[in-house]
Scaffold this active site. Structure first.
Site, PDB file in Angstrom:
ATOM      1  N   ARG A 231       0.849  -1.183   0.000  1.00  0.00           N
ATOM      2  CA  ARG A 231       0.000   0.000   0.000  1.00  0.00           C
ATOM      3  C   ARG A 231       0.891   1.242   0.000  1.00  0.00           C
ATOM      4  O   ARG A 231       1.876   1.316   0.733  1.00  0.00           O
ATOM      5  CB  ARG A 231      -0.909   0.030   1.240  1.00  0.00           C
ATOM      6  CG  ARG A 231      -2.053  -0.993   1.209  1.00  0.00           C
ATOM      7  CD  ARG A 231      -3.089  -0.663   0.135  1.00  0.00           C
ATOM      8  NE  ARG A 231      -4.228  -1.564   0.136  1.00  0.00           N
ATOM      9  CZ  ARG A 231      -4.345  -2.633  -0.664  1.00  0.00           C
ATOM     10  NH1 ARG A 231      -3.402  -2.918  -1.520  1.00  0.00           N
ATOM     11  NH2 ARG A 231      -5.435  -3.376  -0.624  1.00  0.00           N
TER      12      ARG A 231
ATOM     13  N   HIS B 296      -1.119  -0.575  -9.897  1.00  0.00           N
ATOM     14  CA  HIS B 296      -1.734  -1.483  -8.910  1.00  0.00           C
ATOM     15  C   HIS B 296      -2.177  -2.801  -9.574  1.00  0.00           C
ATOM     16  O   HIS B 296      -3.346  -3.168  -9.532  1.00  0.00           O
ATOM     17  CB  HIS B 296      -2.937  -0.787  -8.240  1.00  0.00           C
ATOM     18  CG  HIS B 296      -3.308  -1.403  -6.911  1.00  0.00           C
ATOM     19  ND1 HIS B 296      -3.572  -0.673  -5.786  1.00  0.00           N
ATOM     20  CD2 HIS B 296      -3.469  -2.699  -6.547  1.00  0.00           C
ATOM     21  CE1 HIS B 296      -3.886  -1.478  -4.785  1.00  0.00           C
ATOM     22  NE2 HIS B 296      -3.814  -2.725  -5.221  1.00  0.00           N
TER      23      HIS B 296
HETATM   24  P1  NDP Z   1      -1.294 -11.361   5.469  1.00  0.00           P
HETATM   25  O1  NDP Z   1      -2.248 -10.826   6.482  1.00  0.00           O
HETATM   26  O2  NDP Z   1      -1.345 -12.806   5.120  1.00  0.00           O
HETATM   27  O3  NDP Z   1       0.203 -11.037   5.921  1.00  0.00           O
HETATM   28  C1  NDP Z   1       0.569  -9.821   6.492  1.00  0.00           C
HETATM   29  C2  NDP Z   1       2.001  -9.933   7.026  1.00  0.00           C
HETATM   30  O4  NDP Z   1       2.405  -8.650   7.494  1.00  0.00           O
HETATM   31  C3  NDP Z   1       2.119 -10.901   8.196  1.00  0.00           C
HETATM   32  O5  NDP Z   1       3.332 -11.617   8.131  1.00  0.00           O
HETATM   33  C4  NDP Z   1       2.139  -9.955   9.398  1.00  0.00           C
HETATM   34  O6  NDP Z   1       2.837 -10.452  10.539  1.00  0.00           O
HETATM   35  C5  NDP Z   1       2.896  -8.778   8.826  1.00  0.00           C
HETATM   36  N1  NDP Z   1       2.622  -7.558   9.603  1.00  0.00           N
HETATM   37  C6  NDP Z   1       1.443  -6.933   9.780  1.00  0.00           C
HETATM   38  N2  NDP Z   1       1.584  -5.856  10.573  1.00  0.00           N
HETATM   39  C7  NDP Z   1       2.907  -5.818  10.905  1.00  0.00           C
HETATM   40  C8  NDP Z   1       3.684  -4.967  11.719  1.00  0.00           C
HETATM   41  N3  NDP Z   1       3.143  -3.906  12.365  1.00  0.00           N
HETATM   42  N4  NDP Z   1       4.989  -5.233  11.863  1.00  0.00           N
HETATM   43  C9  NDP Z   1       5.552  -6.307  11.236  1.00  0.00           C
HETATM   44  N5  NDP Z   1       4.864  -7.160  10.445  1.00  0.00           N
HETATM   45  C10 NDP Z   1       3.557  -6.916  10.288  1.00  0.00           C
HETATM   46  O7  NDP Z   1      -1.490 -10.468   4.165  1.00  0.00           O
HETATM   47  P2  NDP Z   1      -1.232 -10.876   2.629  1.00  0.00           P
HETATM   48  O8  NDP Z   1       0.127 -11.459   2.512  1.00  0.00           O
HETATM   49  O9  NDP Z   1      -2.377 -11.632   2.103  1.00  0.00           O
HETATM   50  O10 NDP Z   1      -1.293  -9.428   1.940  1.00  0.00           O
HETATM   51  C11 NDP Z   1      -0.398  -8.387   2.307  1.00  0.00           C
HETATM   52  C12 NDP Z   1      -0.854  -7.071   1.705  1.00  0.00           C
HETATM   53  O11 NDP Z   1      -0.593  -7.051   0.312  1.00  0.00           O
HETATM   54  C13 NDP Z   1      -2.340  -6.765   1.801  1.00  0.00           C
HETATM   55  O12 NDP Z   1      -2.697  -6.300   3.077  1.00  0.00           O
HETATM   56  C14 NDP Z   1      -2.526  -5.718   0.715  1.00  0.00           C
HETATM   57  O13 NDP Z   1      -2.354  -4.439   1.256  1.00  0.00           O
HETATM   58  C15 NDP Z   1      -1.398  -6.019  -0.260  1.00  0.00           C
HETATM   59  N6  NDP Z   1      -1.900  -6.457  -1.561  1.00  0.00           N
HETATM   60  C16 NDP Z   1      -1.565  -5.739  -2.677  1.00  0.00           C
HETATM   61  C17 NDP Z   1      -2.014  -6.122  -3.917  1.00  0.00           C
HETATM   62  C18 NDP Z   1      -1.593  -5.398  -5.152  1.00  0.00           C
HETATM   63  O14 NDP Z   1      -2.058  -5.707  -6.241  1.00  0.00           O
HETATM   64  N7  NDP Z   1      -0.692  -4.445  -5.074  1.00  0.00           N
HETATM   65  C19 NDP Z   1      -2.869  -7.297  -4.087  1.00  0.00           C
HETATM   66  C20 NDP Z   1      -3.133  -8.002  -2.866  1.00  0.00           C
HETATM   67  C21 NDP Z   1      -2.675  -7.571  -1.651  1.00  0.00           C
HETATM   68  P3  NDP Z   1       2.307 -11.763  11.338  1.00  0.00           P
HETATM   69  O15 NDP Z   1       2.556 -12.911  10.387  1.00  0.00           O
HETATM   70  O16 NDP Z   1       3.158 -11.816  12.525  1.00  0.00           O
HETATM   71  O17 NDP Z   1       0.850 -11.538  11.596  1.00  0.00           O
HETATM   72  C1  OXD Z   2      -6.037  -6.309  -2.771  1.00  0.00           C
HETATM   73  C2  OXD Z   2      -5.590  -5.402  -3.799  1.00  0.00           C
HETATM   74  O1  OXD Z   2      -5.836  -6.001  -1.603  1.00  0.00           O
HETATM   75  O2  OXD Z   2      -6.073  -5.508  -4.920  1.00  0.00           O
HETATM   76  O3  OXD Z   2      -6.583  -7.364  -3.098  1.00  0.00           O
HETATM   77  O4  OXD Z   2      -4.717  -4.547  -3.555  1.00  0.00           O
END
Ligand code: NDP
Ligand code: OXD
Length: 309
Positions: A224, A272
């Site tokens: 993001r 995106h």
């Molecule tokens: P998950 O919820 O599976 O994973 C999130 C990870 O981030 C976890 O390992 C979590 O730690 C870690 N995390 C969260 N907060 C913190 C923090 N404060 N400090 C350190 N680590 C942290 O999410 P996804 O992998 O499914 O997706 C990640 C992001 O990718 C989404 O939230 C979205 O914003 C983005 N995205 C972007 C897309 C695009 O097209 N550009 C498409 C899809 C998603 P822990 O494992 O310890 O909980």
């Molecule tokens: C999602 C994205 O979060 O499209 O799925 O960014």
């Protein structure tokens, strides 16, 4: 069973067709602004309005057509007290791995430099970079980050990852918590963000943190835009501390026309698209979870409001 479908972009007919095929016993309801929501069992939505959320208090669960939940959580207290289930991978992790592997290889093998040289008609081999010194650091080791880390390992890069809670991923040097962030950044040559946007990660990559990266480091943001302080990144690129960036996400999307990123040749911009929702896989996953809920079973990927993701 009645399933309400809504997308802020209005492209909902194909979803209705796929849900009709996946759950033939269900009736799909296409909601439009101004309409009252009649009794529905589930809602499957993306980019909803406050007026819609207001009416979803009585559904058994709300499913999101994407992985990120920040745009929804910003509704705060206006959110119904209903389980919200996001997409868990559903074909996005493979796309992320492809995108990030391409961006890392492009920088590592100096294709960006060779593209620049070719435009100027310059034939000039450049020094080879040492892979063993080219550590890629992945912020976020969840559904997407863990697969990206695995793919980079398979390409032979040293990989480190950072998450909120400790992780154990084969071949990945894992760091956890804010107290480990500076050390993590200090040894990262290419930084990849796959963190959710939460109050803790908003503006996480500001001037101070980006300055912890070694001279000549590179940034790939596929999570993001609001995690990066954009003016700080630009200043560090112009000062030469950061070599460049590949950015798929921005604080304001679409990236506005006069934004200085457009004119910076060391920044590669994509709109995106690093991991798009694959409709058929998403419908299959959501239909499977609806079937589990109907049998009284728990489902994965329920949003934790306390954590914010
Ligand atoms: P998950 O919820 O599976 O994973 C999130 C990870 O981030 C976890 O390992 C979590 O730690 C870690 N995390 C969260 N907060 C913190 C923090 N404060 N400090 C350190 N680590 C942290 O999410 P996804 O992998 O499914 O997706 C990640 C992001 O990718 C989404 O939230 C979205 O914003 C983005 N995205 C972007 C897309 C695009 O097209 N550009 C498409 C899809 C998603 P822990 O494992 O310890 O909980
Ligand atoms: C999602 C994205 O979060 O499209 O799925 O960014």
């Amino acid at each position: 069973m009645r399933i309400l479908l809504y997308r802020g972009d209005g492209i909902i007919e194909p979803w209705a067709r796929d849900f009709a095929a996946a759950l033939p016993q269900a009736e799909t309801v296409l909601w439009q602004e101004g309409q009252a929501v009649e009794r529905c069992d589930y809602a499957v939505i993306w980019a909803p309005t406050a007026a819609l959320l207001e009416q979803l208090k009585n559904v058994k669960a709300i499913f999101l057509m994407g992985a990120g939940v920040d745009a929804l959580l910003k509704f705060g207290d206006a959110l119904p007290d209903t389980p919200i289930v996001r997409l868990g991978d559903a074909g996005m992790a493979e796309q992320m791995a492809e995108y990030v592997a391409y961006a890392v290889l492009r920088y590592f093998r100096r294709f960006d430099d060779y593209e620049r040289q070719a435009r100027q008609g310059v034939w000039q081999p450049l020094p080879v970079r040492a892979k063993s010194e080219f550590t890629v650091g992945v912020l976020g080791l969840g559904k997407l980050g863990a697969q990206v880390a695995r793919a980079l390992r398979q390409l032979g890069f040293p990989v480190r990852g950072w998450s909120r809670t400790p992780k154990d991923l084969p071949g990945v040097d894992c760091f956890a918590g804010m107290e480990a962030l500076d050390e993590f950044l200090g040894g990262t040559q290419v930084l990849v963000s796959l963190l959710p946007l939460t109050p803790e990660t908003s503006n996480l990559l500001d001037r101070a943190r980006l300055s912890r990266l070694p001279q000549g480091a590179y940034l790939i943001n596929v999570a993001r835009g609001a995690q990066v302080a954009e003016p700080d990144l630009l200043a560090l690129i112009r000062a030469g501390h950061i070599a460049g960036a590949t950015l798929d996400v921005f604080r304001n999307e679409p990236l506005p026309a006069p934004h200085p990123f457009w004119g910076e040749p060391r920044i590669t911009i994509t709109p995106h698209i690093s991991a798009l929702t694959l409709r058929e896989e998403a419908v299959r996953q959501i239909a499977g979870k609806i079937a589990l809920l109907e049998q009284g079973e728990a489902v994965a990927d329920v949003v934790d409001f306390d954590k914010g993701y």
